[in-house]
Scaffold this active site. Structure first.
Site, mmCIF file in Angstrom:
data_model
loop_
_atom_site.group_PDB
_atom_site.id
_atom_site.type_symbol
_atom_site.label_atom_id
_atom_site.label_comp_id
_atom_site.label_asym_id
_atom_site.label_seq_id
_atom_site.Cartn_x
_atom_site.Cartn_y
_atom_site.Cartn_z
ATOM 1 N N TYR A 36 0.848 -1.195 0.000
ATOM 2 C CA TYR A 36 0.000 0.000 0.000
ATOM 3 C C TYR A 36 0.877 1.237 0.000
ATOM 4 O O TYR A 36 1.763 1.386 0.853
ATOM 5 C CB TYR A 36 -0.942 0.025 1.207
ATOM 6 C CG TYR A 36 -1.924 1.170 1.092
ATOM 7 C CD1 TYR A 36 -2.979 1.087 0.191
ATOM 8 C CD2 TYR A 36 -1.771 2.335 1.816
ATOM 9 C CE1 TYR A 36 -3.872 2.138 0.033
ATOM 10 C CE2 TYR A 36 -2.645 3.388 1.673
ATOM 11 C CZ TYR A 36 -3.694 3.288 0.775
ATOM 12 O OH TYR A 36 -4.563 4.339 0.608
ATOM 13 N N GLN A 64 -10.428 -0.130 1.345
ATOM 14 C CA GLN A 64 -10.911 -0.993 0.264
ATOM 15 C C GLN A 64 -9.761 -1.600 -0.529
ATOM 16 O O GLN A 64 -9.840 -2.760 -0.980
ATOM 17 C CB GLN A 64 -11.866 -0.233 -0.673
ATOM 18 C CG GLN A 64 -11.318 1.008 -1.329
ATOM 19 C CD GLN A 64 -11.523 2.271 -0.507
ATOM 20 O OE1 GLN A 64 -11.674 2.198 0.712
ATOM 21 N NE2 GLN A 64 -11.525 3.420 -1.167
ATOM 22 N N ASN A 105 -2.889 5.704 6.654
ATOM 23 C CA ASN A 105 -3.530 6.460 7.728
ATOM 24 C C ASN A 105 -4.060 5.506 8.795
ATOM 25 O O ASN A 105 -3.831 4.292 8.754
ATOM 26 C CB ASN A 105 -4.640 7.361 7.166
ATOM 27 C CG ASN A 105 -5.758 6.563 6.498
ATOM 28 O OD1 ASN A 105 -5.915 5.358 6.733
ATOM 29 N ND2 ASN A 105 -6.540 7.222 5.675
ATOM 30 N N THR A 122 3.300 8.781 12.531
ATOM 31 C CA THR A 122 4.747 8.993 12.547
ATOM 32 C C THR A 122 5.201 9.617 13.860
ATOM 33 O O THR A 122 4.549 10.509 14.399
ATOM 34 C CB THR A 122 5.132 9.903 11.370
ATOM 35 O OG1 THR A 122 4.917 9.205 10.162
ATOM 36 C CG2 THR A 122 6.594 10.312 11.458
ATOM 37 N N GLN A 180 8.801 16.220 10.965
ATOM 38 C CA GLN A 180 7.994 15.012 11.132
ATOM 39 C C GLN A 180 6.606 15.322 11.667
ATOM 40 O O GLN A 180 5.645 14.595 11.376
ATOM 41 C CB GLN A 180 8.719 14.036 12.054
ATOM 42 C CG GLN A 180 10.029 13.535 11.481
ATOM 43 C CD GLN A 180 9.853 12.837 10.145
ATOM 44 O OE1 GLN A 180 9.122 11.853 10.035
ATOM 45 N NE2 GLN A 180 10.509 13.353 9.115
ATOM 46 N N HIS A 210 3.574 15.332 9.277
ATOM 47 C CA HIS A 210 2.943 14.113 8.766
ATOM 48 C C HIS A 210 1.453 14.087 9.050
ATOM 49 O O HIS A 210 0.660 13.638 8.217
ATOM 50 C CB HIS A 210 3.596 12.877 9.377
ATOM 51 C CG HIS A 210 4.677 12.284 8.528
ATOM 52 N ND1 HIS A 210 4.419 11.451 7.465
ATOM 53 C CD2 HIS A 210 6.015 12.393 8.589
ATOM 54 C CE1 HIS A 210 5.553 11.082 6.910
ATOM 55 N NE2 HIS A 210 6.552 11.647 7.572
ATOM 56 N N GLU A 236 9.851 5.816 16.909
ATOM 57 C CA GLU A 236 10.074 5.339 15.540
ATOM 58 C C GLU A 236 11.376 5.911 14.957
ATOM 59 O O GLU A 236 12.243 5.184 14.487
ATOM 60 C CB GLU A 236 8.889 5.756 14.670
ATOM 61 C CG GLU A 236 9.047 5.402 13.208
ATOM 62 C CD GLU A 236 7.933 5.979 12.340
ATOM 63 O OE1 GLU A 236 7.783 5.508 11.202
ATOM 64 O OE2 GLU A 236 7.226 6.906 12.800
ATOM 65 N N HIS A 237 11.509 7.232 14.966
ATOM 66 C CA HIS A 237 12.711 7.907 14.470
ATOM 67 C C HIS A 237 13.429 8.566 15.645
ATOM 68 O O HIS A 237 12.798 9.242 16.462
ATOM 69 C CB HIS A 237 12.359 9.015 13.467
ATOM 70 C CG HIS A 237 11.520 8.568 12.321
ATOM 71 N ND1 HIS A 237 10.165 8.847 12.221
ATOM 72 C CD2 HIS A 237 11.834 7.864 11.206
ATOM 73 C CE1 HIS A 237 9.685 8.343 11.102
ATOM 74 N NE2 HIS A 237 10.677 7.734 10.468
ATOM 75 N N ASP A 277 13.777 8.795 5.222
ATOM 76 C CA ASP A 277 12.442 8.660 4.643
ATOM 77 C C ASP A 277 12.475 8.553 3.122
ATOM 78 O O ASP A 277 11.650 7.852 2.529
ATOM 79 C CB ASP A 277 11.583 9.873 5.016
ATOM 80 C CG ASP A 277 10.923 9.733 6.374
ATOM 81 O OD1 ASP A 277 10.977 8.629 6.949
ATOM 82 O OD2 ASP A 277 10.340 10.728 6.856
ATOM 83 N N GLU A 315 5.891 -36.531 28.909
ATOM 84 C CA GLU A 315 4.781 -35.639 28.537
ATOM 85 C C GLU A 315 3.498 -36.393 28.211
ATOM 86 O O GLU A 315 2.498 -35.781 27.793
ATOM 87 C CB GLU A 315 5.210 -34.780 27.330
ATOM 88 C CG GLU A 315 6.381 -33.864 27.640
ATOM 89 C CD GLU A 315 6.817 -33.045 26.430
ATOM 90 O OE1 GLU A 315 6.313 -33.298 25.320
ATOM 91 O OE2 GLU A 315 7.670 -32.161 26.613
ATOM 92 N N HIS A 354 3.615 -39.745 19.854
ATOM 93 C CA HIS A 354 4.954 -39.228 19.617
ATOM 94 C C HIS A 354 6.000 -40.286 20.004
ATOM 95 O O HIS A 354 6.984 -40.506 19.297
ATOM 96 C CB HIS A 354 5.202 -37.969 20.466
ATOM 97 C CG HIS A 354 4.510 -36.734 19.978
ATOM 98 N ND1 HIS A 354 3.148 -36.634 19.901
ATOM 99 C CD2 HIS A 354 5.010 -35.534 19.555
ATOM 100 C CE1 HIS A 354 2.828 -35.430 19.469
ATOM 101 N NE2 HIS A 354 3.944 -34.737 19.243
#
Length: 429
Positions: free
Chosen positions: A121, A182, A205, A228, A250, A253, A318-319, A352, A407, A412
């Protein structure tokens, strides 16, 4: 001592908005599951006023869009993709397949197998994210993914030519002019027009991020991403101007993007608000950056680098932009971050857009347990074993039989026992 001079909104304040996003996404995914292409088309008409004969762009349409761009734009895309490809190829080369003999006659190994198909995406809207095509499509192709498809929304009914060019140059096998939940739903769930994928990647988003979260398990995802985030770590070796630039760079964003200043400099801490306000007067994206800084910006004053390190690991941003006398000290000691940007000569925008590392990174403190998107995310590291001698099979089988008995796994145990009987020779039961 750590002083919190400015605090941002807490989770309780954003909880109601998150609930509404979850409910909206859930209903959209149900609709696409039940009605497929019909639902996708209606949603595209509703949210993007976009309903072409086919959402998939033809080779001719892609070529025409590429031809419409100035040569400099194409050259810049090529440069960025060369950097990202180089780093991804180096990462891939570091991932060795192994096969070792752990015991006489026992071989164990692992192979790296690319994911079969990936859906990427690429966000649009106010910011058509050309760079996201490099980060997702190109990295998947370097990993060896056989089918990589990509979706991006139209911009006011028009295909974003630079984004489409980046997708095509990165190696996308199918390109769709389709956005929002979608698009993510169609790629993950499949419709008559779009075959489903095995994995979803790419930023988006809040609705796109929530769709990925709800689809996780049906398909793989790169990571759970939120708004972000940026953290600027600074001391008296820099000034408020460059700190404000990196914070606002940033914050633009989105209105919920946290931007945090962590500093040992009283000079910077006391002047950062005035400097940010000064820059907001001329910043073209001030309408968003101002809200982001007002509601989610923070200023934290520390006495020592050690205090800044402790706070930085707690925040797990994140950054992380490190502008201190010894930025590599943070590289050596910091544990929780999406990506580090060391020294005043680099910045988050380089990462980025162009420098070569991937910009799809963990948010909401996920850096405590994961890194960002990289070539390895598109590879399944799968193990195998091979027992080559009767003696080895019988020997391992005896251990296995006794461990299975502990066990209470009778089936097994018999898997082991039959090999002891067949291959154990004089030791057979």
């Amino acid at each position: 001592m750590i002083e919190y001079l400015k605090k941002g909104a807490d989770e309780a304040e954003t909880g109601e908005a998150d609930r509404k996003v979850r409910q909206t996404v859930e209903s959209i995914l149900e609709d696409v599951t039940e009605r497929g292409d019909e639902a996708v088309r209606e949603l595209s008409e509703k949210f993007d006023k976009w309903s072409p004969e086919s959402f998939r762009l033809s080779d001719a349409e892609i070529a025409n869009l590429i031809d419409s761009l100035p040569e400099e734009v194409l050259a810049d895309i090529d440069f960025a993709q060369a950097q990202i490809r180089n780093f991804a190829e180096a990462q891939l080369a570091s991932m060795k397949e192994i096969e070792i003999e752990t015991l006489p006659g026992v071989k164990l190994g692992h192979k790296h197998i690319p994911v079969g198909s990936v859906g990427c995406y690429i966000p649009g809207g106010r910011y058509p994210m050309v760079a996201s095509a490099h980060m997702s499509v190109l990295t998947a192709k370097v990993a060896g993914v056989g089918r990589v498809i990509a979706c991006t929304p139209p911009l006011n009914g028009v295909a974003p030519a630079a984004t489409i060019a980046a997708m095509a140059k990165a190696g996308a096998d199918e390109i769709y002019l389709l956005g929002g939940v979608q698009a993510v739903a169609a790629m993950a769930l499949g419709t008559d027009a779009i075959a489903p994928v095995d994995m979803l990647v790419g930023p988006g988003n809040a609705f796109v991020a929530e769709a990925k979260r709800q689809l996780y398990g049906k398909v793989g995802i790169d990571l759970f991403a939120g708004p972000t985030e940026t953290l600027v770590i600074a001391d008296d070796t820099v000034d408020a101007e460059i700190c404000a630039v990196d914070l606002l760079g940033q914050a633009e964003h989105g209105p919920t993007s946290p931007a945090i200043l962590l500093t040992t400099s009283k000079r910077i801490a006391s002047s950062i608000e005035d400097e940010i306000e000064r820059q907001l007067q001329t910043l073209p994206t001030a309408d968003i950056a101002r809200v982001s800084w007002r509601d989610h910006g923070q200023v934290i004053l520390c006495d020592t680098d050690e205090e800044m390190l402790s706070e930085a690991d707690r925040i797990a941003s994140e950054h992380v932009q490190v502008m201190t006398a010894n930025p590599r000290w943070f590289l050596e000691n910091m544990r929780n971050y999406g990506a580090l940007f060391l020294g005043p000569r680099t910045n988050v925008a380089y990462g980025d857009k162009v420098i070569g590392t991937n910009h799809t990174l963990p948010t909401k403190m996920a850096a405590r347990y994961t890194g960002g998107l990289w070539v390895g995310k598109f590879l399944k590291t799968c193990t195998y074993q091979e027992v080559l001698t009767d003696e080895a099979s019988a020997m391992v089988g005896e251990y296995c039989s006794r461990l299975c008995a502990i066990e209470n796994f009778a089936g097994h145990k018999e898997q082991a026992d039959i090999r002891v009987r067949r291959y154990g020779g004089k030791n057979a039961a």
